[in-house]
Scaffold this motif. Sequence first.
Motif, PDB file in Angstrom:
ATOM      1  N   ASP A   1     -10.395   7.321  -2.936  1.00 37.28           N
ATOM      2  CA  ASP A   1     -10.513   6.109  -3.516  1.00 37.28           C
ATOM      3  C   ASP A   1      -9.939   4.992  -2.362  1.00 37.28           C
ATOM      4  O   ASP A   1      -8.985   5.559  -1.671  1.00 37.28           O
ATOM      5  N   ILE A   2     -10.352   3.812  -2.504  1.00 39.49           N
ATOM      6  CA  ILE A   2      -9.853   2.802  -1.321  1.00 39.49           C
ATOM      7  C   ILE A   2      -9.108   1.849  -1.971  1.00 39.49           C
ATOM      8  O   ILE A   2      -9.415   1.264  -3.238  1.00 39.49           O
ATOM      9  N   VAL A   3      -7.807   1.424  -1.389  1.00 39.15           N
ATOM     10  CA  VAL A   3      -6.819   0.427  -1.856  1.00 39.15           C
ATOM     11  C   VAL A   3      -6.822  -0.627  -0.905  1.00 39.15           C
ATOM     12  O   VAL A   3      -6.974  -0.444   0.118  1.00 39.15           O
ATOM     13  N   GLY A   4      -7.119  -1.854  -1.464  1.00 40.79           N
ATOM     14  CA  GLY A   4      -7.087  -2.985  -0.517  1.00 40.79           C
ATOM     15  C   GLY A   4      -5.598  -3.364  -0.400  1.00 40.79           C
ATOM     16  O   GLY A   4      -4.939  -3.422  -1.501  1.00 40.79           O
ATOM     17  N   VAL A   5      -5.111  -3.674   0.691  1.00 39.92           N
ATOM     18  CA  VAL A   5      -3.747  -3.894   1.277  1.00 39.92           C
ATOM     19  C   VAL A   5      -3.731  -5.381   1.758  1.00 39.92           C
ATOM     20  O   VAL A   5      -4.328  -5.435   2.746  1.00 39.92           O
ATOM     21  N   ILE A   6      -3.065  -6.350   1.243  1.00 40.42           N
ATOM     22  CA  ILE A   6      -2.888  -7.569   1.936  1.00 40.42           C
ATOM     23  C   ILE A   6      -1.571  -7.642   2.502  1.00 40.42           C
ATOM     24  O   ILE A   6      -0.555  -7.822   1.980  1.00 40.42           O
TER      25      ILE A   6
ATOM     26  N   CYS B   1     -12.573 -11.358  -1.502  1.00 39.68           N
ATOM     27  CA  CYS B   1     -13.312 -10.640  -0.668  1.00 39.68           C
ATOM     28  C   CYS B   1     -13.197  -9.161  -0.955  1.00 39.68           C
ATOM     29  O   CYS B   1     -14.209  -8.407  -0.997  1.00 39.68           O
ATOM     30  N   LEU B   2     -11.999  -8.807  -0.964  1.00 33.42           N
ATOM     31  CA  LEU B   2     -11.970  -7.102  -1.372  1.00 33.42           C
ATOM     32  C   LEU B   2     -12.397  -6.873  -2.773  1.00 33.42           C
ATOM     33  O   LEU B   2     -13.284  -5.689  -3.038  1.00 33.42           O
ATOM     34  N   THR B   3     -12.195  -7.594  -3.725  1.00 29.83           N
ATOM     35  CA  THR B   3     -12.886  -7.553  -5.095  1.00 29.83           C
ATOM     36  C   THR B   3     -14.326  -7.404  -4.815  1.00 29.83           C
ATOM     37  O   THR B   3     -15.165  -6.480  -5.603  1.00 29.83           O
TER      38      THR B   3
ATOM     39  N   ILE C   1      -2.989  -4.474  -3.420  1.00 28.39           N
ATOM     40  CA  ILE C   1      -1.748  -4.515  -3.652  1.00 28.39           C
ATOM     41  C   ILE C   1      -1.288  -5.496  -2.357  1.00 28.39           C
ATOM     42  O   ILE C   1      -1.912  -5.534  -1.503  1.00 28.39           O
ATOM     43  N   ILE C   2      -0.055  -6.357  -2.614  1.00 30.12           N
ATOM     44  CA  ILE C   2       0.359  -7.216  -1.605  1.00 30.12           C
ATOM     45  C   ILE C   2       1.586  -6.637  -0.725  1.00 30.12           C
ATOM     46  O   ILE C   2       2.563  -6.409  -1.570  1.00 30.12           O
ATOM     47  N   SER C   3       1.331  -6.453   0.270  1.00 28.07           N
ATOM     48  CA  SER C   3       2.532  -5.631   0.988  1.00 28.07           C
ATOM     49  C   SER C   3       3.642  -6.723   1.237  1.00 28.07           C
ATOM     50  O   SER C   3       3.242  -7.453   2.363  1.00 28.07           O
ATOM     51  N   ARG C   4       4.732  -6.912   0.922  1.00 28.46           N
ATOM     52  CA  ARG C   4       5.733  -7.896   1.004  1.00 28.46           C
ATOM     53  C   ARG C   4       6.861  -7.379   0.356  1.00 28.46           C
ATOM     54  O   ARG C   4       6.931  -7.085  -0.753  1.00 28.46           O
TER      55      ARG C   4
ATOM     56  N   ASN D   1      -7.626   5.810   0.772  1.00 24.22           N
ATOM     57  CA  ASN D   1      -7.701   4.794   1.960  1.00 24.22           C
ATOM     58  C   ASN D   1      -7.283   3.710   1.908  1.00 24.22           C
ATOM     59  O   ASN D   1      -7.430   3.276   0.707  1.00 24.22           O
ATOM     60  N   LEU D   2      -6.749   3.168   2.943  1.00 23.83           N
ATOM     61  CA  LEU D   2      -6.343   1.686   2.654  1.00 23.83           C
ATOM     62  C   LEU D   2      -7.185   0.998   3.707  1.00 23.83           C
ATOM     63  O   LEU D   2      -7.441   1.189   4.870  1.00 23.83           O
TER      64      LEU D   2
END
Length: 107
Positions: free
Chosen positions: A2-7, A32-34, A42-45, A77-78
Amino acid sequence: MDIVGVIITYQCSAKWMSSPHWELGIAHAKNCLTKCGIKDIIISRNEFNAGYLPDIYPNKGILSGLHSAMFHKPNHNLLCVTPDMPGLTCELLRWILASGRVAKSCC
């Protein structure tokens, strides 16, 4: 896998993050990711608030955000993007994802 979108948000200034452009940038990146079929975003902050992924090793910049995402999403995968990428398009992300599939590797 699976792919995870990371902002990734570490490069964004506090001034920009408090402006209306911040929310627009986050919404654009999520959109865009959707559109590329990525459901887990997820938002990396370094915050302990809903919707944000805190760092395991705080105040170490982008690498600590990537480390935290990999730690919390093992066996995924990220696909990492930032909210301040005006040229980010769904077509570009699809090309990156397709390139990885062709190479039988993540990009």
